[in-house]
Design a protein around this motif. Structure first.
Motif, PDB file in Angstrom:
ATOM      1  N   LYS A  36       0.822  -1.210   0.000  1.00 42.03           N
ATOM      2  CA  LYS A  36       0.000   0.000   0.000  1.00 42.03           C
ATOM      3  C   LYS A  36       0.857   1.261   0.000  1.00 42.03           C
ATOM      4  CE  LYS A  36      -3.713   2.228   2.651  1.00 42.03           C
ATOM      5  NZ  LYS A  36      -4.579   2.126   3.862  1.00 42.03           N
ATOM      6  N   PRO A  40       2.133   3.707  -4.864  1.00 41.40           N
ATOM      7  CA  PRO A  40       2.013   5.051  -5.450  1.00 41.40           C
ATOM      8  C   PRO A  40       3.300   5.577  -6.086  1.00 41.40           C
ATOM      9  CG  PRO A  40       0.881   4.956  -3.348  1.00 41.40           C
ATOM     10  CD  PRO A  40       1.656   3.674  -3.459  1.00 41.40           C
ATOM     11  N   HIS A  46      -2.030   4.736  -8.908  1.00 41.76           N
ATOM     12  CA  HIS A  46      -1.988   4.613  -7.450  1.00 41.76           C
ATOM     13  C   HIS A  46      -1.488   5.903  -6.798  1.00 41.76           C
ATOM     14  CE1 HIS A  46      -2.969   0.309  -6.936  1.00 41.76           C
ATOM     15  NE2 HIS A  46      -2.491   0.200  -8.166  1.00 41.76           N
ATOM     16  N   ALA A  50      -3.557   7.988  -4.064  1.00 38.42           N
ATOM     17  CA  ALA A  50      -2.988   8.445  -2.791  1.00 38.42           C
ATOM     18  C   ALA A  50      -3.268   9.929  -2.583  1.00 38.42           C
ATOM     19  CB  ALA A  50      -1.488   8.165  -2.771  1.00 38.42           C
ATOM     20  N   SER A  55      -3.241  10.017   1.329  1.00 36.11           N
ATOM     21  CA  SER A  55      -2.611   8.846   1.941  1.00 36.11           C
ATOM     22  C   SER A  55      -1.108   9.026   2.116  1.00 36.11           C
ATOM     23  CB  SER A  55      -2.853   7.608   1.079  1.00 36.11           C
ATOM     24  OG  SER A  55      -4.228   7.363   0.927  1.00 36.11           O
ATOM     25  N   GLU A  56      -0.547   8.196   2.992  1.00 31.25           N
ATOM     26  CA  GLU A  56       0.894   8.120   3.149  1.00 31.25           C
ATOM     27  C   GLU A  56       1.490   7.200   2.089  1.00 31.25           C
ATOM     28  OE1 GLU A  56       2.378   8.915   7.640  1.00 31.25           O
ATOM     29  OE2 GLU A  56       1.610   6.910   7.235  1.00 31.25           O
ATOM     30  N   ILE A  57       2.687   7.536   1.639  1.00 37.27           N
ATOM     31  CA  ILE A  57       3.404   6.708   0.678  1.00 37.27           C
ATOM     32  C   ILE A  57       4.865   6.606   1.105  1.00 37.27           C
ATOM     33  CG2 ILE A  57       1.888   7.433  -1.207  1.00 37.27           C
ATOM     34  CD1 ILE A  57       4.204   9.112  -2.308  1.00 37.27           C
ATOM     35  N   THR A 107       3.000  12.157   3.272  1.00 40.20           N
ATOM     36  CA  THR A 107       1.585  12.202   2.925  1.00 40.20           C
ATOM     37  C   THR A 107       1.391  13.048   1.680  1.00 40.20           C
ATOM     38  OG1 THR A 107       1.013  12.048   5.263  1.00 40.20           O
ATOM     39  CG2 THR A 107      -0.722  12.780   3.757  1.00 40.20           C
TER      40      THR A 107
END
Length: 458
Positions: A36, A40, A46, A50, A55-57, A107
């Motif tokens: 997950k 990204p 992806h 995110a 979202s965090e990557i 993030t």
């Protein structure tokens, strides 16, 4: 001391073995979390997801550039471009880990649309992850085991003579000697394990696997101000070299003069119009390809009489370049026509899973060996370029404890012999040693049940 080995089940095909080993994600839950976080930076859709989910990557930059007017730093990843404010703290981190394995966690907070088909994603950096090294264990192991055996365990292979013979061409570029990088070619049948080995080594060292890059990606992109792969990495594995045609051939031709200078002296020259200085960085190259061309896979008497340098010369002539200066820079050439496949050589346990030397130990072993190679004496006074290659090859083989006499090393460098010719038939002594190693290591596999990303990388 027994060799600490790890094995794992890959639960998600999108993760590579190198990803799993790098982050020690050995169970399903940790792999799901890692996937997950990593996707990204690898796939544009992806990355967009995110951004929309805030979202965090986790990402490892291919290259980094600075926007001086905006005071932003730009990270180039496979899926696109990320940016964030260049604080003094972040700048110090980038400088400190310029030639090391570094991952960033952040993030995705915004998207800056530059054109219909191009956007830059803004991230807030939360953490920086650097590779871990277990030097204490590595030093103990190097007192008890041959260095080459530990390197083979690091990439998931049994240290048998034939496996060592097949993998040395990809290990040699990890080393620098006499202020020169080492460059190799390896052509073999498909499923030889070239790409996977390059991936594993990219997770353990400051190496990177790619197809033939453009000059901008190799050295410097004047349009974006990004330094290229030769600025950030110490080893480049150039994959699918057998498919150099069309646009890939054009890229190789465009890079050719740049490669000649860079491979020889470590001096990388940007385009004359670029607003950046040339830079020096010793980068080892390993050019990899499958044997699909009749020039290599030809068993006529005339072809058999040619050595590997002559065969490579003949092969490269079709690229509309002058092959000789390029081949002069190559230390060693493998052209293995035997149908050897990786699964025959891998280091399986009783559950038929591949075992690897614990990653932190592998990194430490490689670093210690790299430092030791630099300290080796120069074996002979060089009177031609092949003598320089001899000195580099001998220094590495001595440190790895691959015992070959000078005449054999000269024949390897000249292209008259390959490692598979001189190592694969080595019998009693190495077979006995291998049996002893097997007895020690098969009983000592590490079982890793839990993993926490925040503690696995720091």
């Amino acid at each position: 001391m027994k060799v600490p080995l790890v094995s794992f089940t890959k639960f998600f095909k999108e993760l590579s073995d190198a990803d799993i080993l790098t982050f020690r994600a050995f169970d399903k839950q940790s792999q799901e979390q890692l996937l997950k976080l990593l996707l990204p930076s690898k796939k544009p859709l992806h990355l967009e997801k995110a951004y929309r989910n805030n979202s965090e990557i986790v990402f490892k930059p291919e290259s980094i550039s600075i926007g001086h007017k905006s005071n932003m730093v730009y990270f180039n990843v496979k899926s696109g471009t990320l940016c964030t404010e260049l604080t003094d703290e972040l700048f110090d981190v980038i400088l400190e880990f310029e030639q090391q394995q570094v991952y960033f966690k952040g993030t995705v907070v915004d998207k800056i649309v530059k054109s219909e088909n191009y956007a830059i994603y803004e991230v807030e950096i939360n953490s920086v992850y650097t590779a871990t090294y277990d030097f204490d264990t590595a030093k103990q192991l190097l007192q008890e085991y041959k260095p080459i055996d530990l390197l083979m365990y690091a990439i998931g292979y049994k240290p048998t003579p034939i496996a060592i013979a097949c993998k040395l061409s990809q290990l040699l570029p990890l080393f620098v000697f006499d202020d020169k990088a080492i460059h190799t070619f390896v052509f073999s049948a498909p499923r030889f394990g070239k790409s996977k080995t390059a991936d594993i080594l990219s997770g353990l060292t400051n190496a990177y696997k790619t197809i033939v890059p453009s000059p901008a990606r190799l050295v410097y992109d004047g349009r974006s101000g990004k330094y290229g792969l030769t600025y950030w990495y110490s080893v480049l594995y150039i994959d699918e070299f057998d498919k150099v045609r069309g646009r890939r051939l054009e890229k190789f031709q465009e890079c050719y003069e740049i490669l000649l200078t860079g491979m020889s002296d470590g001096l990388w020259q940007r385009d004359i119009s670029a607003k950046a200085e040339d830079f020096r960085n010793l980068v080892g190259f390993c050019f990899m390809g499958n044997i699909r061309d009749k020039a290599f896979d030809d068993y006529t008497l005339a072809s058999y009489a040619k050595n590997n340098r002559e065969k490579l010369h003949e092969y490269l002539e079709s690229y509309n370049i002058a092959p000789e200066p390029f081949i002069e820079r190559i230390t060693y050439i493998d052209i293995i026509t035997k149908p050897i496949q990786a699964y025959q050589l891998l280091n399986y346990n009783e559950n038929n899973k591949v075992m690897y030397l614990e990653p932190a130990v592998s990194r430490a072993v490689i670093k210690l060996l790299q430092d030791k190679v630099i300290e080796q004496p120069i074996a002979k006074r060089a009177e031609c370029e092949l003598d320089h290659h001899f000195n580099r090859m001998k220094a590495v083989l001595q440190v790895l404890q691959v015992d070959l006499d000078d005449a054999t090393i000269e024949s390897l460098v000249q292209g008259d012999l390959m490692f598979i010719d001189v190592l694969s038939d080595d019998k009693q002594s190495q077979q006995t040693e291998q049996t002893e190693h097997k007895e020690k290591t098969d009983k000592n596999e590490i079982k890793v049940e839990e993993w926490d990303l925040s503690s696995a990388v720091r």
